[in-house]
Write a protein that holds these residues in place. Structure first.
Motif, PDB file in Angstrom:
ATOM      1  N   UNK A 171       4.822  16.806  29.494  1.00 31.26           N
ATOM      2  CA  UNK A 171       5.039  15.735  30.612  1.00 31.26           C
ATOM      3  C   UNK A 171       6.802  15.448  30.315  1.00 31.26           C
ATOM      4  N   UNK A 172       7.129  15.111  28.985  1.00 31.53           N
ATOM      5  CA  UNK A 172       8.577  14.669  28.925  1.00 31.53           C
ATOM      6  C   UNK A 172       9.520  15.833  28.596  1.00 31.53           C
ATOM      7  N   UNK A 173       9.255  16.804  28.587  1.00 30.42           N
ATOM      8  CA  UNK A 173      10.165  17.889  28.329  1.00 30.42           C
ATOM      9  C   UNK A 173      10.932  18.462  29.237  1.00 30.42           C
ATOM     10  N   UNK A 174      12.106  18.964  28.898  1.00 29.91           N
ATOM     11  CA  UNK A 174      13.026  19.014  30.222  1.00 29.91           C
ATOM     12  C   UNK A 174      13.237  20.863  30.246  1.00 29.91           C
ATOM     13  N   UNK A 175      13.462  21.237  31.579  1.00 29.64           N
ATOM     14  CA  UNK A 175      13.491  22.640  31.803  1.00 29.64           C
ATOM     15  C   UNK A 175      14.227  22.853  33.158  1.00 29.64           C
ATOM     16  N   UNK A 176      15.050  23.792  33.195  1.00 26.73           N
ATOM     17  CA  UNK A 176      15.741  24.177  34.437  1.00 26.73           C
ATOM     18  C   UNK A 176      15.025  25.368  34.897  1.00 26.73           C
ATOM     19  N   UNK A 177      13.851  24.835  36.076  1.00 27.78           N
ATOM     20  CA  UNK A 177      13.045  26.013  36.752  1.00 27.78           C
ATOM     21  C   UNK A 177      13.274  25.836  38.446  1.00 27.78           C
TER      22      UNK A 177
END
Length: 579
Positions: A171-177
């Motif tokens: 939930x808190x992880x970051x991604x460029x999607x």
């Protein structure tokens, strides 16, 4: 693309799907998910119980045909949704439930609220029997694909709830999607029936002398009301819906004859059991609907020939043998059958039509039977008398919501509704407390229509706390509590089966009963009135429905009555104790 947290990915994808509301209760297992909605164009609703959050989303869909989403924490917050999800699953209501889960690097360590003795993070196993699919997302980059598939599965084919388990760190992880476009992962048409089997069905119906049409919940889900009515009028065939299709045709139409089954109408059971061809559309043929499959009570298949239409092939022929089975969407297939019949015959006339005259005679007899109950001004009142006043004051497009129990058993066969999606009632899972939250969802879906939740006192207390959600969000619903001081539907069943001396079912007396006027005050509901005499009902209900904001009307009704107040015209197999 900007980097997004898992919670933000979920929020932005729900926006793409057109979801207007997210319902749930914050917990430590959902904080990162919920944070993603701070800047979203989605209103977050907070019921007081997670079961109620699902019922709210359920009622919303039934009222407008658009899905909602639900979120919960890990552990008991998640397990609290199961009853609501099962209710939606049995009635084929689509919604998406997001639950928190252990952080991926802590799976199987028995962290707070983890279920791990059979396998790590095992809550999805709890959801498997009551959802179309349960997803576990172990990496934030999986979220876009999972969300796309979740909505696709929930809304396609036979609809239903889908579960997505999202670990706290995901939930808190970051991604460029890149977020997918919903329309690129959906069917762009509905499945029609095989032309040959549609032709076979049309031939049977065209040759029938006593056809009946039995629309089920599938016709409501597919919005097939126009097609059902047009076909019925072309054939002059009586319409005998299941309760999940209540409102599929106006109940003052001359071809509506009530319902079949245990608490069906006498007209419905008579005509269904003597049909030569039964056209069932999106119908499961459950025990209550079929008088527990007793031959000739509600249906007699065979010798009646069954044409069974359903989008789910598992339902076709499951409980009755079919003459013609057609897999396909209820709206599409009903239209196909009508077109095929039009090519074979002219419309059937109601003039000099003995079958039509029989339909009218049987329905008049039933209406007279109900009218007698509705006109009884005894004190304490019957639930039937309460329904008479509610129908007097509620506009034609008003929405009535019911849960399981005695009020539902009286409302479904007796209370006429005239438009689709104006009767919202839990079906196959028969869930008490459903209506309190489902009514909130219905009102959010249809803000310009009055919404009344007719609830027994025993059922209301199951989820009463969710009425405060209506207060918090200013949702204008009327709670009409018919108070017979206990779980009377079951108490009367016990009396009928075993006699008064063997009843284990506590009556709510002056010491144990709830004062609903005090409850309303403590919930900050500023319209609350108790009605004892039937002559006061109309005025009280009119003012409650006109009141801005939630309102409670408590109607004191008779405590003990034969057959729990319902008119029993069929049968229901409940095994007795054998000694």
């Amino acid at each position: 693309m900007p980097e997004l947290t898992g919670g933000e990915i979920i929020a932005k994808y729900l926006e793409k799907e057109g979801v207007e509301y997210l319902a749930g209760i914050p917990g430590h297992g959902s904080t990162n998910l919920l944070d993603g909605f701070n800047d979203a164009d989605i209103e977050v609703l907070q019921p007081r119980h997670e079961q109620g959050a699902v019922h709210l989303a359920d009622g919303y869909y039934r009222a407008c045909g658009e899905p909602m989403a639900v979120f919960t924490s890990i552990g008991p917050g998640a397990t609290n949704t199961v009853t609501g999800v099962a209710t939606a699953y049995v009635d084929s209501i689509p919604l998406i439930v997001f639950t928190g889960a252990p952080q991926t690097h802590e799976y199987g360590e028995g962290i707070l609220q983890e279920i791990d003795r059979q396998k790590p993070g095992d809550f999805p196993s709890v959801m498997e029997p009551v959802t179309k699919q349960s997803f576990e997302v172990r990496d934030v980059e999986q979220l876009p694909r999972t969300l796309r598939r979740a909505f696709q599965i929930a809304l396609s084919g036979r609809p239903g709830p889908v579960h997505v388990d999202v670990p706290m760190d995901v939930q808190g992880a970051v991604a460029d999607v890149e977020l997918p476009e919903p329309t690129q992962s959906r069917p762009h048409s509905r499945p029609g029936g095989d032309p040959r089997t549609v032709s076979d069905a049309a031939e049977l119906l065209a040759d029938a002398d006593r056809p009946v049409i039995v629309p089920g919940g599938g016709t409501m889900l597919s919005a097939a009301w126009d097609e059902v009515l047009e076909l019925a009028e072309y054939l002059q065939a009586p319409v005998i819906p299941t309760f999940q299709a209540k409102g599929i045709v106006p109940e003052d139409h001359d071809l509506f004859v009530g319902y079949a089954g245990w608490i069906g109408s006498s007209a419905g059971n008579e005509l269904a059991s003597n049909a030569d061809v039964v056209l069932a559309i999106g119908c499961r043929f459950s025990d209550l609907h079929t008088s527990s499959f007793e031959e000739g009570v509600s249906f007699d298949i065979p010798p009646s020939k069954l044409v069974h239409v359903d989008i789910d092939p598992q339902e076709i022929g499951k409980n009755y043998p079919v003459e013609v089975g057609i897999q396909g969407d209820a709206k599409v297939v009903t239209g196909q059958i009508r077109d095929e019949i039009e090519s074979r015959m002219d419309p059937v006339s109601s003039e000099n039509n003995e079958y039509y005259d029989e339909i009218q005679e049987l329905w008049t007899e039933w209406e007279e039977r109900v009218a007698e109950r509705w006109s009884d001004d005894s004190v304490p009142m019957s639930i039937s008398r309460v329904l008479a006043s509610l129908r007097d004051v509620l506009p034609r497009d008003g929405i009535v919501v019911t849960s399981a129990g005695q009020p539902q058993e009286t409302t479904n066969p007796e209370f006429p509704v005239y438009e689709p999606r104006t009767n919202i009632s839990c079906g196959g899972f028969s869930t008490m407390g459903f209506g309190i939250s489902a009514a909130i969802g219905a009102k959010l879906a249809q803000p310009n229509k009055p919404v009344v939740n007719l609830e027994g006192d025993g059922s209301f207390l199951m989820c009463a706390s969710d009425a405060t959600c209506a207060v918090e969000h200013g949702v204008d619903v009327t709670y009409l509590i018919v108070n017979n001081h206990g779980w009377t539907s079951i108490r009367n069943l016990q009396v009928n089966k075993y006699g008064w001396d063997r009843v284990l079912n506590t009556k709510f007396d002056e010491e144990t009963d709830v004062n609903y006027m005090d409850l309303a005050s403590s919930f900050n509901i500023d319209f609350a009135e108790r009605v004892v005499k039937p002559e006061n009902l109309d005025d009280t209900l009119e003012r409650a429905i006109a009141h801005e904001g939630p309102a409670i009307v408590e109607a004191i009704v008779e405590e003990d009555n034969p057959e729990s107040g319902a008119i029993i015209t069929g049968e229901w197999d409940l095994a007795d104790v054998e000694k």
